[in-house]
Design a protein around this motif. Sequence first.
Motif, PDB file in Angstrom:
ATOM      1  N   HIS A 140       4.020  -0.009  -2.928  1.00 44.39           N
ATOM      2  CA  HIS A 140       3.930   1.410  -2.568  1.00 44.39           C
ATOM      3  C   HIS A 140       5.312   2.046  -2.713  1.00 44.39           C
ATOM      4  O   HIS A 140       6.324   1.442  -2.345  1.00 44.39           O
ATOM      5  CB  HIS A 140       3.425   1.571  -1.131  1.00 44.39           C
ATOM      6  CG  HIS A 140       3.015   2.974  -0.793  1.00 44.39           C
ATOM      7  ND1 HIS A 140       3.921   3.958  -0.498  1.00 44.39           N
ATOM      8  CD2 HIS A 140       1.779   3.558  -0.737  1.00 44.39           C
ATOM      9  CE1 HIS A 140       3.274   5.088  -0.257  1.00 44.39           C
ATOM     10  NE2 HIS A 140       1.982   4.877  -0.394  1.00 44.39           N
ATOM     11  N   PRO A 141       5.390   3.287  -3.228  1.00 42.69           N
ATOM     12  CA  PRO A 141       6.701   3.911  -3.450  1.00 42.69           C
ATOM     13  C   PRO A 141       7.493   4.203  -2.189  1.00 42.69           C
ATOM     14  O   PRO A 141       8.685   4.521  -2.285  1.00 42.69           O
ATOM     15  CB  PRO A 141       6.348   5.206  -4.199  1.00 42.69           C
ATOM     16  CG  PRO A 141       4.921   5.481  -3.866  1.00 42.69           C
ATOM     17  CD  PRO A 141       4.285   4.125  -3.725  1.00 42.69           C
ATOM     18  N   TYR A 184       8.434   3.963 -11.949  1.00 44.98           N
ATOM     19  CA  TYR A 184       8.274   5.318 -11.394  1.00 44.98           C
ATOM     20  C   TYR A 184       8.534   6.466 -12.369  1.00 44.98           C
ATOM     21  O   TYR A 184       8.449   7.625 -11.967  1.00 44.98           O
ATOM     22  CB  TYR A 184       9.192   5.481 -10.171  1.00 44.98           C
ATOM     23  CG  TYR A 184       8.772   4.575  -9.051  1.00 44.98           C
ATOM     24  CD1 TYR A 184       7.541   4.754  -8.409  1.00 44.98           C
ATOM     25  CD2 TYR A 184       9.563   3.498  -8.657  1.00 44.98           C
ATOM     26  CE1 TYR A 184       7.133   3.906  -7.395  1.00 44.98           C
ATOM     27  CE2 TYR A 184       9.156   2.641  -7.648  1.00 44.98           C
ATOM     28  CZ  TYR A 184       7.941   2.853  -7.014  1.00 44.98           C
ATOM     29  OH  TYR A 184       7.534   2.006  -6.018  1.00 44.98           O
ATOM     30  N   TRP A 192       8.275  10.129 -10.119  1.00 46.55           N
ATOM     31  CA  TRP A 192       7.460  10.383  -8.934  1.00 46.55           C
ATOM     32  C   TRP A 192       7.829   9.361  -7.864  1.00 46.55           C
ATOM     33  O   TRP A 192       8.413   8.321  -8.143  1.00 46.55           O
ATOM     34  CB  TRP A 192       5.965  10.299  -9.255  1.00 46.55           C
ATOM     35  CG  TRP A 192       5.513   8.999  -9.885  1.00 46.55           C
ATOM     36  CD1 TRP A 192       5.549   8.661 -11.208  1.00 46.55           C
ATOM     37  CD2 TRP A 192       4.966   7.871  -9.198  1.00 46.55           C
ATOM     38  NE1 TRP A 192       5.060   7.391 -11.399  1.00 46.55           N
ATOM     39  CE2 TRP A 192       4.678   6.879 -10.180  1.00 46.55           C
ATOM     40  CE3 TRP A 192       4.677   7.594  -7.863  1.00 46.55           C
ATOM     41  CZ2 TRP A 192       4.131   5.647  -9.858  1.00 46.55           C
ATOM     42  CZ3 TRP A 192       4.134   6.359  -7.542  1.00 46.55           C
ATOM     43  CH2 TRP A 192       3.860   5.405  -8.534  1.00 46.55           C
ATOM     44  N   GLY A 193       7.515   9.693  -6.617  1.00 50.77           N
ATOM     45  CA  GLY A 193       7.873   8.783  -5.539  1.00 50.77           C
ATOM     46  C   GLY A 193       7.183   9.181  -4.250  1.00 50.77           C
ATOM     47  O   GLY A 193       6.151   9.850  -4.262  1.00 50.77           O
ATOM     48  N   ASP A 194       7.789   8.793  -3.133  1.00 49.79           N
ATOM     49  CA  ASP A 194       7.176   8.989  -1.823  1.00 49.79           C
ATOM     50  C   ASP A 194       8.090   9.856  -0.946  1.00 49.79           C
ATOM     51  O   ASP A 194       9.318   9.729  -0.985  1.00 49.79           O
ATOM     52  CB  ASP A 194       6.968   7.627  -1.150  1.00 49.79           C
ATOM     53  CG  ASP A 194       6.460   7.743   0.269  1.00 49.79           C
ATOM     54  OD1 ASP A 194       5.236   7.848   0.438  1.00 49.79           O
ATOM     55  OD2 ASP A 194       7.292   7.740   1.201  1.00 49.79           O
ATOM     56  N   THR A 195       7.481  10.718  -0.142  1.00 52.56           N
ATOM     57  CA  THR A 195       8.233  11.634   0.721  1.00 52.56           C
ATOM     58  C   THR A 195       9.187  10.885   1.642  1.00 52.56           C
ATOM     59  O   THR A 195      10.391  11.176   1.705  1.00 52.56           O
ATOM     60  CB  THR A 195       7.267  12.475   1.571  1.00 52.56           C
ATOM     61  OG1 THR A 195       6.449  13.260   0.703  1.00 52.56           O
ATOM     62  CG2 THR A 195       8.027  13.392   2.504  1.00 52.56           C
ATOM     63  N   GLN A 251       1.483  11.931   3.405  1.00 51.54           N
ATOM     64  CA  GLN A 251       2.654  11.564   2.613  1.00 51.54           C
ATOM     65  C   GLN A 251       2.422  10.260   1.859  1.00 51.54           C
ATOM     66  O   GLN A 251       2.889  10.092   0.730  1.00 51.54           O
ATOM     67  CB  GLN A 251       3.885  11.422   3.508  1.00 51.54           C
ATOM     68  CG  GLN A 251       4.428  12.743   4.040  1.00 51.54           C
ATOM     69  CD  GLN A 251       3.834  13.110   5.397  1.00 51.54           C
ATOM     70  OE1 GLN A 251       2.737  12.669   5.729  1.00 51.54           O
ATOM     71  NE2 GLN A 251       4.556  13.910   6.162  1.00 51.54           N
ATOM     72  N   TRP A 254       0.081  10.972  -1.252  1.00 48.78           N
ATOM     73  CA  TRP A 254       0.661  11.803  -2.301  1.00 48.78           C
ATOM     74  C   TRP A 254       1.817  11.072  -2.966  1.00 48.78           C
ATOM     75  O   TRP A 254       2.837  10.825  -2.361  1.00 48.78           O
ATOM     76  CB  TRP A 254       1.166  13.128  -1.729  1.00 48.78           C
ATOM     77  CG  TRP A 254       1.829  14.000  -2.756  1.00 48.78           C
ATOM     78  CD1 TRP A 254       3.167  14.115  -3.008  1.00 48.78           C
ATOM     79  CD2 TRP A 254       1.187  14.872  -3.685  1.00 48.78           C
ATOM     80  NE1 TRP A 254       3.391  14.991  -4.022  1.00 48.78           N
ATOM     81  CE2 TRP A 254       2.189  15.477  -4.464  1.00 48.78           C
ATOM     82  CE3 TRP A 254      -0.158  15.206  -3.936  1.00 48.78           C
ATOM     83  CZ2 TRP A 254       1.901  16.396  -5.472  1.00 48.78           C
ATOM     84  CZ3 TRP A 254      -0.439  16.115  -4.931  1.00 48.78           C
ATOM     85  CH2 TRP A 254       0.575  16.705  -5.689  1.00 48.78           C
ATOM     86  N   ASN A 255       1.674  10.697  -4.213  1.00 48.34           N
ATOM     87  CA  ASN A 255       2.807  10.110  -4.929  1.00 48.34           C
ATOM     88  C   ASN A 255       2.776  10.417  -6.430  1.00 48.34           C
ATOM     89  O   ASN A 255       3.445  11.329  -6.878  1.00 48.34           O
ATOM     90  CB  ASN A 255       2.954   8.603  -4.647  1.00 48.34           C
ATOM     91  CG  ASN A 255       1.635   7.870  -4.620  1.00 48.34           C
ATOM     92  OD1 ASN A 255       0.969   7.768  -5.637  1.00 48.34           O
ATOM     93  ND2 ASN A 255       1.257   7.335  -3.455  1.00 48.34           N
ATOM     94  N   ASP A 256       1.963   9.708  -7.231  1.00 42.74           N
ATOM     95  CA  ASP A 256       2.062   9.922  -8.671  1.00 42.74           C
ATOM     96  C   ASP A 256       1.372  11.192  -9.158  1.00 42.74           C
ATOM     97  O   ASP A 256       1.423  11.509 -10.344  1.00 42.74           O
ATOM     98  CB  ASP A 256       1.551   8.708  -9.446  1.00 42.74           C
ATOM     99  CG  ASP A 256       0.083   8.389  -9.186  1.00 42.74           C
ATOM    100  OD1 ASP A 256      -0.544   9.057  -8.348  1.00 42.74           O
ATOM    101  OD2 ASP A 256      -0.431   7.460  -9.837  1.00 42.74           O
TER     102      ASP A 256
END
Length: 461
Positions: A140-141, A184, A192-195, A251, A254-256
Amino acid sequence: MKRRKFYKTLGIAGLGATTLPISCADTSKKESDTSVPDENRYDVPEDVSKRMYDKAIEITKAKIRGGDSEKYFKKPFIDAAFSQNIFLWDTCFMACYAKYHIDELPVYQALDNFYEQMEDDGFICREYRFDGRPLWSKDHPVSVNPPLLAFAETEMYAVSNDKARLEEVYPKLKKNFEFLVSRYQGDDKLFWGDTLGMGMDNLRRYPKDWKPTEGSGLTHHELGEIREKKYGNVTEESIDFFVKEYVNTLQGIWNDEGRIVDFTSQMAAYALQLKQIAKEIGSDNDISNYELFHKEVKAALNTKCWSEEDAFYYDLGFDKPIKRKHIGMYWALLGDLVPEDRLQGFIAHLTNPEEFFRKMPLCSLSADDPDYKGWGDYWLGGVWPPTSYMVIKGLSNVGEHELAKHLAKITYHGVAQVFEATDTFWENYAPDLIAYGMPSKKDFCGWTALVPIALYKEYIV
């Protein structure tokens, strides 16, 4: 500057050090304070600067870890002391002031703790538990932080000139860079990534009208409140609960679907830093790859993320701009991504009092955003020393030295005022008050020592 004059500008002459001055900014003022030529009003007395510097070193030394009491990380290292875990981007920013005291602040080992945990494919987790286990799953990012290891190494090299260190870490940095690119970078060359992974914890990065059909529907802060009610004090069990459930939050889902300007810019900067290191150590065969990568990322960012109307870069969601101005966009300066004809419009937001130029400048979220909080509320307005340092260094990088010095001086002055009132440094500061942010962790050195040490040495004296 005389101490008495400083107290007068502070507004607390004669008050005890335990009294924190709180005064709201004049948000009705339309004209930027940068038009005022009297820079002397931001001077800080030399004895105050010395106390700040010495206090920052004292706090940092007091939080050096390592030794028999440690379960896993036994060699001495500087630590943010946020918890028993170690944190990657905190450590990278700490390197940016510890570079001036390598002989007494064990910063190399702080970074080596992460290199030593790197997996064969180049993955480095953004946070490791006190026993050496990665807190977050590589799948997971949220496991990835802003990629700042090469930034830290080049900052230290500029002071130490230790080429052997560069030769030692370059293969690890290169492998980590390649992992991030393969995992990524989208087909559009953006990242793209994670908050939470990108560090600005409670700043919404997804479109306001986005309604996912999966997950819990909770924000990660709401999940944190559930954890607190369920477990009370933070324990390993409560952390495991949060880590497991985070992937189902808004959060976490929501990523890619999105593209992140700050991550993309940091990767562009990473390429430039690797290019610099490769030149220094003679790995010339790698240079053209970094140059091509940077060229492609720059073209993509300026084609897809730039708003000509607003003179600003925006994150994307489903290939459309998410019109939210946050301080992370200014990583584009360090990434050498802003074309010359766009630079002045882009940096003008930094001196607009209705956006980023508040009582304490360089707030994390533009003041004209409906979610902006004048007292900080973490990344919904808080002024953070690491991102302030990033912006100021970025301005210097693109030749805007006077503006960099001006913003550094105001930032330093604001932190000095709060230091005089509280006798310590804080994790973040309020943008519209001369105060620490709410919430904010105290005795935070930590990255806040960037101000009394790095900003002081590089822009004040």
